[in-house]
Design a protein around this motif. Structure first.
Motif: not given
Length: 563
Positions: A6-8, A330, A333-334, A336-338
């Motif tokens: 839930q948190s990077p 996918n 995307g993961k 990038s979210s980090c």
């Protein structure tokens, strides 16, 4: 996946490269067709001649097999060590090239077994890509030549300590080949010895899976290939590399000395792989993001198992049974979210924007030419204005008429075909006295009957279906659905709310056969009434719904017997 996503997740990045056993026919073919950065690597590899009739791409992408026997032969050939290792390496470095073009860089590299050679390539050890491919091919050839005895490998889903006790009890010369995670240990040796240990595992209720490899890697069976491979490596020029590659043989970083690297690579053929220790040491060096670069997602699952109590992110670029583009984006995307920077514009920098657009133009007219036999008809579209309403209405009516005519044609064709079949069957019945399709129950016959019934029915009467007391389904007090989804969530890293009973485990969730066995093993411990469930049957099930139905059906039968 990792814990607390839930948190990077912030930290250093490691690229992990898979070893033999991850290969499959047409692996990553979506990526080869879609990205120039992937395809350009294969264009170069296709020119490498191994001195045999086939080229590497013929083995990896053999075309449609048409029947199960052909598909089996294709898979069998790819599994051979001399083809599997360069094939896995080729897929891995083609995906690596794409990551490089996107600007995604790693702080450290690591591999599982053969994957260490790919990790060293990524770090710059080899002068050329061809050197890397030829080293991969040579290693596979030497290992195949050395395997004069039948060998096999089996993944056992328990700790290495427990496996050591079982091997001692078996009285065989089977040895531990890989310590992959706290709950997975791989054994290797003669096929007869492996079979003996597997029987012992079955008696003890410990789950295992035979691996798709051609011989017993990391065992004495292929020990004869160590010296010839070392001599071959001495002919290949190695560059000095930074201290960024971890060895599975030691679990630690490779030394800077190129001669020492040659020795480690050669001895690795026979020595065991300490993958768990390697990942733990990477974590201690600050790695928090682990990216599996190559076919499949086996290493991703192992990392999640090793670091299950620590915050991290483990992901793969490819999942067997899933569209390669979906898996890749996918993963991006993961990342990038980090906070990992990804330069997507490099993917289409060679494409030019079209000079004219059909609609939405501002301040100029666009002419569309429609060729009709010998003359041209021009329509002016000013600032995206619509065609004449009357013409548009005529076109819609024409399309509707075509659609209705097509429906009538299909209906007439179907009815004619059915009548033809019925007439043929009646003739055959009169000649030979055989049964017609109308007298034989089959899915196809039922379909025809339903069609004819629907054509001539006026009113259907609903039968009064009453539930018979003896057929009542036993509903257990335990929430089996929740237990199944919770177990799958813990083992795969997917949030429970994302999981659905009808999801295909392999195609939609990327759960390979080894991970499926782990999930089923945990379920057997959590489901009190399932101790006698057939694991072989469960392993064939494609989604959680089938597992749930099997469990509740099994309990229903038990309830009936008790009553």
């Amino acid at each position: 996946m990792g814990k607390n996503l839930q948190s990077p997740v912030n930290g250093k990045i490691a690229f992990l490269f898979p070893g033999q056993g991850s290969q499959y026919i047409n692996m990553a073919y979506h990526m080869v067709m879609h990205f120039d950065a992937v395809r350009e690597i294969w264009d170069k590899i296709s020119e490498i001649d191994f001195g045999v009739e086939e080229r590497l791409y013929n083995i990896v992408f053999p075309g449609y097999g048409f029947n199960e026997e052909n598909k089996r032969r294709q898979t069998e050939k790819l599994t051979r060590t001399e083809w599997a290792q360069p094939a896995i390496g080729a897929i891995s470095i083609s995906l690596l090239n794409l990551l490089n073009k996107l600007g995604v860089k790693a702080d450290f590299f690591g591999g599982h077994s053969y994957g260490e050679i790919t990790a060293l390539y990524a770090a710059g050890l080899f002068d050329t890509m061809e050197d890397f491919i030829r080293v991969s091919r040579k290693k596979g050839e030497l290992m195949a030549e050395a395997a004069t005895q039948e060998g096999a490998m089996t993944a056992v889903f328990t700790s290495s300590l427990e496996v050591k006790k079982i091997l001692t009890e078996s009285g065989t010369d089977i040895s531990i080949a890989n310590i992959n995670s706290p709950s997975q240990t791989v054994i290797s040796g003669k096929t007869s010895g492996i079979e003996r240990v597997e029987k012992l595992l079955t008696n003890k209720g410990i789950n295992y899976k035979r691996l798709p490899v051609s011989t017993a890697f990391h065992s004495k069976i292929i020990g004869k290939s160590t010296e010839p491979f070392y001599n071959y490596l001495k002919k290949i020029h190695f560059n000095m590399i930074e201290n960024r590659v971890f060895s599975g043989s030691t679990g630690n970083l490779y030394p800077a000395d190129t001669e020492e690297i040659r020795k480690i690579l050669a001895e690795q053929i026979e020595n065991p792989v300490f993958f768990q220790q390697q990942i733990e040491n990477m974590y201690d060096h600050g790695v928090r993001i682990f990216v599996e670069v190559g076919p499949g997602a086996v290493l991703t699952g192992l990392v999640s198992d090793i670091l299950k109590d620590k915050k991290h992110l483990s992901l793969s670029l490819d999942k067997k049974g899933q569209d390669g583009l979906i898996s890749f984006w996918n993963a991006m995307g993961k990342l990038s979210s980090c906070g990992v920077e990804i330069s997507c514009e490099t993917l289409w920098k060679e494409f030019k924007e079209p000079e004219h657009r059909f609609a939405g133009l501002v301040g100029r007219d666009t002419e569309i030419e429609i060729k009709k036999t010998e003359k041209k008809v021009r329509y002016s579209v000013n600032n995206g204005a619509k065609f004449d309403d009357e013409r548009l209405k005529t076109l819609q009516i024409l399309q509707q008429n075509i659609f209705e005519a097509h429906k009538i044609f299909q209906k007439t064709l179907t009815e004619s075909h059915i009548r033809f079949l019925q007439a043929s069957e009646e003739a055959l019945k009169q000649i030979g006295g055989i049964k017609t399709a109308a007298e034989i129950s089959s899915p196809e016959n039922d379909l025809i009957k339903n069609y004819l019934a629907e054509e001539h029915y006026e009113e259907r009467k609903t039968e009064d279906i009453r539930e018979k007391p003896e057929d009542k389904i036993y509903v257990p007090s335990v929430d089996y659905k929740k237990i199944i989804l919770q177990t799958a969530s813990e083992k795969t890293g997917y949030p429970e709310e994302m999981l659905d009973l009808n999801m295909d485990m392999e195609e939609e969730l990327g759960i390979d056969s080894i991970k499926k066995i782990e999930i089923l093993s945990d379920l057997k411990l959590r489901l009190p009434d399932s101790c006698k469930m057939d694991t072989d049957k469960l392993a064939l099930m494609r989604n959680f719904r089938e597992i749930l139905d099997y469990v509740t059906e099994d309990l229903s039968e038990k309830k009936k017997i008790l009553s």
